[in-house]
Write a protein that holds these residues in place. Sequence first.
Motif, PDB file in Angstrom:
ATOM      1  N   ASP A  44      36.462 -14.495   3.559  1.00  0.00           N
ATOM      2  CA  ASP A  44      35.583 -14.249   4.789  1.00  0.00           C
ATOM      3  C   ASP A  44      34.690 -13.217   4.636  1.00  0.00           C
ATOM      4  O   ASP A  44      34.741 -12.057   5.222  1.00  0.00           O
ATOM      5  N   PRO A  45      33.582 -13.696   3.790  1.00  0.00           N
ATOM      6  CA  PRO A  45      32.207 -12.792   3.748  1.00  0.00           C
ATOM      7  C   PRO A  45      31.736 -12.221   4.763  1.00  0.00           C
ATOM      8  O   PRO A  45      31.601 -10.989   5.046  1.00  0.00           O
ATOM      9  N   CYS A  46      31.675 -13.006   5.968  1.00  0.00           N
ATOM     10  CA  CYS A  46      30.961 -12.488   7.234  1.00  0.00           C
ATOM     11  C   CYS A  46      31.692 -11.396   7.538  1.00  0.00           C
ATOM     12  O   CYS A  46      31.073 -10.160   7.744  1.00  0.00           O
ATOM     13  N   THR A  47      32.923 -11.473   7.982  1.00  0.00           N
ATOM     14  CA  THR A  47      33.754 -10.331   8.602  1.00  0.00           C
ATOM     15  C   THR A  47      33.847  -9.378   7.514  1.00  0.00           C
ATOM     16  O   THR A  47      33.813  -8.010   7.904  1.00  0.00           O
ATOM     17  N   SER A  48      34.009  -9.474   6.335  1.00  0.00           N
ATOM     18  CA  SER A  48      34.086  -8.342   5.476  1.00  0.00           C
ATOM     19  C   SER A  48      32.909  -7.358   5.238  1.00  0.00           C
ATOM     20  O   SER A  48      33.183  -6.447   5.359  1.00  0.00           O
TER      21      SER A  48
END
Length: 623
Positions: free
Chosen positions: A186-190
């Motif tokens: 989950d690159p966006c949240t991370s």
Amino acid sequence: EARGDTVALDEPLYRRWLRENCGGAVGVSRPYEQALLAGVPPADEDVVSDAWRWEREQQCFNERIYNAVDTLLKKGNNGGVIFAKQMAKFAPLFDFESNWESGEFKWKDKCLELVLEKNVELVHCHVLLVRDPVSVLGSWVNSSDVHGSNPHPDEIGIAQLLDIYAKATGGNQAVAVIDSDDLAHDPCTSLQDLCSALNIVYDESMLQWEGGSHECDGPWSKWWYLNVWKSTGWNVSDGNGPSQNRYRVVPPALLPTLRLSMPAYTFLQTLTTSHKDRAVTTPPSGKLYEDPRNEHVLVYVGTPGRTSGNIIPRDLAKISPFDSSVQGGDACWEGVRVYNGRIFHLDHHLNRLFRSAKALGFENVHSRKEITEAIFQVLAANGMRDGAHMRLTLTRGEKCTSSMNPYFNVYGTTLIILPEWKPTEGATTYDNEKGISLITAGACRRSPPSTLDNKIHHNNMLQNILPKIQANLAGAADSIMLDTEGFVSETNATNLFMVRYDSHCSCDQNELESTGEGDYSGAVLLTPTADHCLPGITRESVLILAKQLEIKYEVRRVSLSEFYSADEVFTTGTMGELTPVTKIDGRVIGSGKKGFVTEQLQHAYKQSIETRLDWSTEIPPFC
């Protein structure tokens, strides 16, 4: 680099590290090392256009920082970001007190003069990117032509990350920890979480980049970054696309490095946002921890022997997947309360624990002294002298292979002591004033001794959990368990008592509320026999107190209809003590309020905690 306000530096300490380690004890060797040290492209490579990359590497870390600051200031970007990617093995070259390259002062001083002149501030934060050691070692094998096939643990760097964390936090510096698996999943949240931790604005441009090489890439990039160059951004799909997993082999020769690295990785994982936010649902109370101190409670796990047990933070505590409690619920347990510097009924609970262990045929069992000492140690570590509850679990122990056969239990029993700050009335217990509602379990019956003797306080809890689920769905506190012939046995969690008034008993609720006095000489206390249930220690205490109060009692088989028509009903258990029951299967019990006899026994039980010192064990002083 995708952010317009960022200057990225690719391992600016790499050249110095190679200079100090090539040919050394760790046996570091790279195909490009001589070119990197000389600052010129390799002779066999036509990379004239990239000659500046090799030349740039002759700049020290502090000079690279100076140039990055100067670049951002010339852009008029006083709020820019300098991202200096480093490998953990470079840590000895970095001064964690000043956050500059160690031993270099010219460019450090020049940079500090620049920021002073421009009236800007350098704010430093360490970001630790951790990766599963199995993945690291598996991918290492695929790059063996660059670095060799048997890396030293220093090359992997996970243990060094722990040292970096200790040095940074020891100096009260900000440290953010992010797991590469979270970033990939989950690159966006991370990245949003990371930007929040760094106090910088999140920019969606961080999710995409141009394919091919980038300005920030070091000259060694073609040996390492080919797969990255093929990409143009993070995969932000819904997760239903084709799997991108790689199934890598970890050669046996790398297992010592894995064993060394895994404890550090396990700890660093607990510092990630994903670990802290791992709960997928919320308890009925709306809080994960009814008492916030329980988030950091310490537990005890160990096998027999003076040095075989450890006190461990709850989120680092583990037992082996080969343990019998995991393999087959093969364990026994006790719940014990701590009041006013004393452990209530400790001797009784340990007696029952050892009886259960003997009935189950445990061998190589902890001694009574070992368990008692472990209890005192973990209570001291947590500073617990009052308002606490402990769950003691004794498993048959770890097996040498997966099997239900006790012949493979070769390490002795496993002792787990889980203490928590836990009130007698709360989210995990009951309301001892207003009372609770019960339903009758339809999911299963309490087993007789011919099936599984409930006098063994075992960890095979499905017979309790299924009725508890039924009670949850019905909005009740617990379920009443019937035996195989339909008589009441207990609830899924506690023993049961009922009170029946004779005609001359003056326990009428209206009279009690007006005068505060009552006469229970005509009241009879009934509790089911222990043929199909655990004879609880609190149950035993209540019978002793009833005798002292001259309350008549009977221990016999009791039908469900008798409980329906009872004048009072209450439950007993170590966790919640004595709890009034005001409704069973929708039928109001007595006046629908806590009864007089229940209240008198509650009061007597509370007094016994304070005055019956023979019922408790003193906790030694803590130092």
